[in-house]
Design a protein around this motif. Structure first.
Motif, PDB file in Angstrom:
ATOM      1  N   GLN A   1       0.830  -1.210   0.000  1.00 33.21           N
ATOM      2  CA  GLN A   1       0.000   0.000   0.000  1.00 33.21           C
ATOM      3  C   GLN A   1       0.856   1.248   0.000  1.00 33.21           C
ATOM      4  O   GLN A   1       0.519   2.233  -0.662  1.00 33.21           O
ATOM      5  N   ILE A   2       1.973   1.264   0.725  1.00 29.74           N
ATOM      6  CA  ILE A   2       2.854   2.426   0.750  1.00 29.74           C
ATOM      7  C   ILE A   2       3.485   2.629  -0.618  1.00 29.74           C
ATOM      8  O   ILE A   2       3.597   3.757  -1.123  1.00 29.74           O
ATOM      9  N   THR A   3       3.907   1.548  -1.221  1.00 34.26           N
ATOM     10  CA  THR A   3       4.499   1.650  -2.568  1.00 34.26           C
ATOM     11  C   THR A   3       3.491   2.193  -3.556  1.00 34.26           C
ATOM     12  O   THR A   3       3.789   3.049  -4.397  1.00 34.26           O
ATOM     13  N   GLN A   4       2.276   1.683  -3.472  1.00 32.64           N
ATOM     14  CA  GLN A   4       1.236   2.176  -4.375  1.00 32.64           C
ATOM     15  C   GLN A   4       0.931   3.645  -4.130  1.00 32.64           C
ATOM     16  O   GLN A   4       0.673   4.405  -5.065  1.00 32.64           O
ATOM     17  N   LEU A   5       0.972   4.053  -2.866  1.00 34.32           N
ATOM     18  CA  LEU A   5       0.738   5.453  -2.540  1.00 34.32           C
ATOM     19  C   LEU A   5       1.796   6.357  -3.142  1.00 34.32           C
ATOM     20  O   LEU A   5       1.507   7.421  -3.683  1.00 34.32           O
ATOM     21  N   ILE A   6       3.073   5.941  -3.069  1.00 30.01           N
ATOM     22  CA  ILE A   6       4.165   6.747  -3.633  1.00 30.01           C
ATOM     23  C   ILE A   6       3.998   6.879  -5.141  1.00 30.01           C
ATOM     24  O   ILE A   6       4.178   7.959  -5.721  1.00 30.01           O
ATOM     25  N   ASN A   7       3.651   5.788  -5.787  1.00 31.02           N
ATOM     26  CA  ASN A   7       3.449   5.837  -7.235  1.00 31.02           C
ATOM     27  C   ASN A   7       2.316   6.788  -7.604  1.00 31.02           C
ATOM     28  O   ASN A   7       2.395   7.530  -8.591  1.00 31.02           O
ATOM     29  N   LEU A   8       1.248   6.752  -6.823  1.00 29.34           N
ATOM     30  CA  LEU A   8       0.133   7.649  -7.093  1.00 29.34           C
ATOM     31  C   LEU A   8       0.531   9.106  -6.898  1.00 29.34           C
ATOM     32  O   LEU A   8       0.116   9.991  -7.651  1.00 29.34           O
ATOM     33  N   LEU A   9       1.353   9.364  -5.885  1.00 31.56           N
ATOM     34  CA  LEU A   9       1.806  10.731  -5.655  1.00 31.56           C
ATOM     35  C   LEU A   9       2.671  11.250  -6.794  1.00 31.56           C
ATOM     36  O   LEU A   9       2.543  12.401  -7.220  1.00 31.56           O
ATOM     37  N   GLU A  10       3.602  10.410  -7.291  1.00 28.65           N
ATOM     38  CA  GLU A  10       4.464  10.824  -8.387  1.00 28.65           C
ATOM     39  C   GLU A  10       3.652  11.080  -9.643  1.00 28.65           C
ATOM     40  O   GLU A  10       3.879  12.037 -10.377  1.00 28.65           O
ATOM     41  N   ALA A  11       2.659  10.201  -9.884  1.00 26.14           N
ATOM     42  CA  ALA A  11       1.829  10.392 -11.077  1.00 26.14           C
ATOM     43  C   ALA A  11       0.992  11.659 -10.959  1.00 26.14           C
ATOM     44  O   ALA A  11       0.807  12.390 -11.940  1.00 26.14           O
ATOM     45  N   GLN A  12       0.496  11.899  -9.797  1.00 23.54           N
ATOM     46  CA  GLN A  12      -0.310  13.102  -9.595  1.00 23.54           C
ATOM     47  C   GLN A  12       0.523  14.370  -9.748  1.00 23.54           C
ATOM     48  O   GLN A  12       0.068  15.360 -10.303  1.00 23.54           O
ATOM     49  N   ARG A  13       1.783  14.339  -9.264  1.00 20.75           N
ATOM     50  CA  ARG A  13       2.634  15.516  -9.355  1.00 20.75           C
ATOM     51  C   ARG A  13       3.059  15.790 -10.792  1.00 20.75           C
ATOM     52  O   ARG A  13       3.203  16.924 -11.206  1.00 20.75           O
ATOM     53  N   SER A  14       3.273  14.728 -11.543  1.00 22.79           N
ATOM     54  CA  SER A  14       3.680  14.920 -12.935  1.00 22.79           C
ATOM     55  C   SER A  14       2.551  15.493 -13.774  1.00 22.79           C
ATOM     56  O   SER A  14       2.802  16.180 -14.760  1.00 22.79           O
ATOM     57  N   ASN A  15       1.329  15.182 -13.459  1.00 20.65           N
ATOM     58  CA  ASN A  15       0.194  15.700 -14.235  1.00 20.65           C
ATOM     59  C   ASN A  15       0.033  17.200 -14.025  1.00 20.65           C
ATOM     60  O   ASN A  15      -0.033  17.973 -14.967  1.00 20.65           O
ATOM     61  N   THR A  16      -0.053  17.623 -12.793  1.00 17.46           N
ATOM     62  CA  THR A  16      -0.193  19.056 -12.514  1.00 17.46           C
ATOM     63  C   THR A  16       0.254  19.325 -11.097  1.00 17.46           C
ATOM     64  O   THR A  16       0.037  18.514 -10.199  1.00 17.46           O
ATOM     65  N   SER A  17       0.943  20.401 -10.913  1.00 17.60           N
ATOM     66  CA  SER A  17       1.447  20.742  -9.591  1.00 17.60           C
ATOM     67  C   SER A  17       0.413  21.431  -8.743  1.00 17.60           C
ATOM     68  O   SER A  17       0.561  21.531  -7.539  1.00 17.60           O
ATOM     69  N   SER A  18      -0.640  21.935  -9.389  1.00 18.98           N
ATOM     70  CA  SER A  18      -1.655  22.673  -8.641  1.00 18.98           C
ATOM     71  C   SER A  18      -2.858  21.827  -8.269  1.00 18.98           C
ATOM     72  O   SER A  18      -3.729  22.281  -7.544  1.00 18.98           O
ATOM     73  N   GLU A  19      -2.986  20.616  -8.812  1.00 19.14           N
ATOM     74  CA  GLU A  19      -4.165  19.789  -8.507  1.00 19.14           C
ATOM     75  C   GLU A  19      -4.081  19.275  -7.088  1.00 19.14           C
ATOM     76  O   GLU A  19      -3.028  18.841  -6.650  1.00 19.14           O
ATOM     77  N   LYS A  20      -5.146  19.303  -6.418  1.00 22.01           N
ATOM     78  CA  LYS A  20      -5.179  18.867  -5.002  1.00 22.01           C
ATOM     79  C   LYS A  20      -5.321  17.356  -4.924  1.00 22.01           C
ATOM     80  O   LYS A  20      -6.026  16.751  -5.723  1.00 22.01           O
ATOM     81  N   LEU A  21      -4.692  16.788  -3.925  1.00 24.04           N
ATOM     82  CA  LEU A  21      -4.777  15.343  -3.697  1.00 24.04           C
ATOM     83  C   LEU A  21      -6.089  15.041  -3.007  1.00 24.04           C
ATOM     84  O   LEU A  21      -6.208  15.201  -1.803  1.00 24.04           O
ATOM     85  N   SER A  22      -7.106  14.614  -3.805  1.00 19.37           N
ATOM     86  CA  SER A  22      -8.407  14.384  -3.203  1.00 19.37           C
ATOM     87  C   SER A  22      -9.093  13.141  -3.724  1.00 19.37           C
ATOM     88  O   SER A  22      -9.993  12.634  -3.089  1.00 19.37           O
ATOM     89  N   GLY A  23      -8.715  12.633  -4.879  1.00 19.40           N
ATOM     90  CA  GLY A  23      -9.443  11.509  -5.466  1.00 19.40           C
ATOM     91  C   GLY A  23      -8.801  10.174  -5.207  1.00 19.40           C
ATOM     92  O   GLY A  23      -9.159   9.456  -4.284  1.00 19.40           O
ATOM     93  N   PRO A  24      -7.831   9.770  -6.011  1.00 19.42           N
ATOM     94  CA  PRO A  24      -7.224   8.425  -5.860  1.00 19.42           C
ATOM     95  C   PRO A  24      -6.569   8.244  -4.514  1.00 19.42           C
ATOM     96  O   PRO A  24      -6.525   7.151  -3.990  1.00 19.42           O
ATOM     97  N   PHE A  25      -6.048   9.350  -3.955  1.00 20.13           N
ATOM     98  CA  PHE A  25      -5.372   9.207  -2.662  1.00 20.13           C
ATOM     99  C   PHE A  25      -6.305   8.646  -1.601  1.00 20.13           C
ATOM    100  O   PHE A  25      -5.958   7.719  -0.882  1.00 20.13           O
ATOM    101  N   PHE A  26      -7.496   9.190  -1.508  1.00 21.08           N
ATOM    102  CA  PHE A  26      -8.445   8.710  -0.520  1.00 21.08           C
ATOM    103  C   PHE A  26      -9.154   7.454  -0.986  1.00 21.08           C
ATOM    104  O   PHE A  26      -9.722   6.728  -0.169  1.00 21.08           O
TER     105      PHE A  26
END
Length: 287
Positions: free
Chosen positions: A255-280
């Motif tokens: 789960q931690i590994t998957q979380l890190i991957n999701l964070l990197e993917a989210q950051r690469s898409n846009t730096s201003s998008e808030k972490l609210s969907g896949p993260f939760f």
């Protein structure tokens, strides 16, 4: 037999004398002589006492006492005054009228000694009746009036003294927050002890905002690199503490590994998008 009866009567007279006066009475062997001696010494005319009793009856008032206590005092004065009057009874045809007149006088004396304004209406009603009711009925009617007044007064006292919680009325559960100010978030409506930025967001906060996808953007809701949420980023204070307790030894967890991957993917898409969907959606905060 005469000596025995005489000695018995002398003994009765001696024992009936007040102990304070007994020493002042000399011993007399004959009862008749003793009786005449006492009568001449202590006999006082009844005229003065009768006038004193009449004055006391005229001045007898309720003065805050109960009706029963007031009527008792007045009855004792009437009884004592009657003892000083002659014992002869009238047997002519005017006897009933004389008795009725005497009772009407007592009715007026009783009514005009009651407290005002508590019994003013009842007094006016009875005095306006012709013929006047007997004294016993007047006393009963005044007693009923007093009972009704006492019941009404007790209800008013209960409403005044009993707090809303004891009377079955729920007290207000909300306090005025217009004067509260938070020194951390620099806003009105709460103080620093209730600031969600410092203590974490409660469960009901996201439910009122429509679920975990809250649009409220606050600095402390960001997530640090490595998957460890900062203070106040969880949905409740308890869950924030659970997320912060993840140790470095658990980095190999899937789960931690998957979380890190999701964070990197989210950051690469846009730096201003808030972490609210896949993260939760994919991270299980309950573990």
């Amino acid at each position: 037999m005469w000596r025995a009866a005489n000695s018995m009567i002398v003994g009765w007279i001696q024992t009936s004398i007040d102990p304070k006066l007994r020493s002042t009475v000399s011993f007399i062997a004959e009862a008749s002589t003793l009786w005449e001696s006492l009568r001449s010494r202590f006999s006082v005319g009844n005229g003065v006492r009768k006038q004193v009793l009449k004055d006391e009856i005229a001045e007898c008032k309720q003065n805050g006492q109960s009706v029963l206590e007031y009527y008792g005092r007045l009855s004792k004065l009437w009884e004592e005054l009657q003892h000083y009057k002659t014992g002869r009874q009238c047997t002519c045809s005017a006897a009933p009228d004389i008795a009725k007149e005497r009772e009407d006088d007592r009715v007026h004396q009783f009514l005009f000694g009651l407290d005002l304004p508590r019994f003013s209406n009842r007094r006016s009603t009875i005095t306006g009746e012709d013929p006047k009711p007997p004294l016993t009925q007047v006393f009963s009617r005044v007693i009923r009036k007093e009972q009704n007044l006492n019941v009404a007064r007790s209800k008013e006292t209960t409403k005044t003294e009993v707090p809303p919680q004891a009377a079955g009325v729920s007290a207000p559960r909300f306090r005025d927050r217009s004067t509260l100010s938070c020194t951390h978030w620099r806003c009105q409506g709460h103080d620093v002890s209730e600031c969600f930025q410092l203590h974490g967001y409660p469960e009901w906060f996201f439910e009122q905002k429509g679920g975990p996808r809250s649009d409220i953007s606050q600095p402390n809701r960001s997530v640090q690199r490595g998957g460890r949420p900062t203070r106040g980023s969880g949905r409740s204070r308890g869950r924030v503490n659970t997320a912060r307790m993840v140790s470095p030894s658990d980095t190999g967890n899937n789960q931690i590994t998957q979380l890190i991957n999701l964070l990197e993917a989210q950051r690469s898409n846009t730096s201003s998008e808030k972490l609210s969907g896949p993260f939760f959606k994919y991270f299980d905060w309950s573990r």
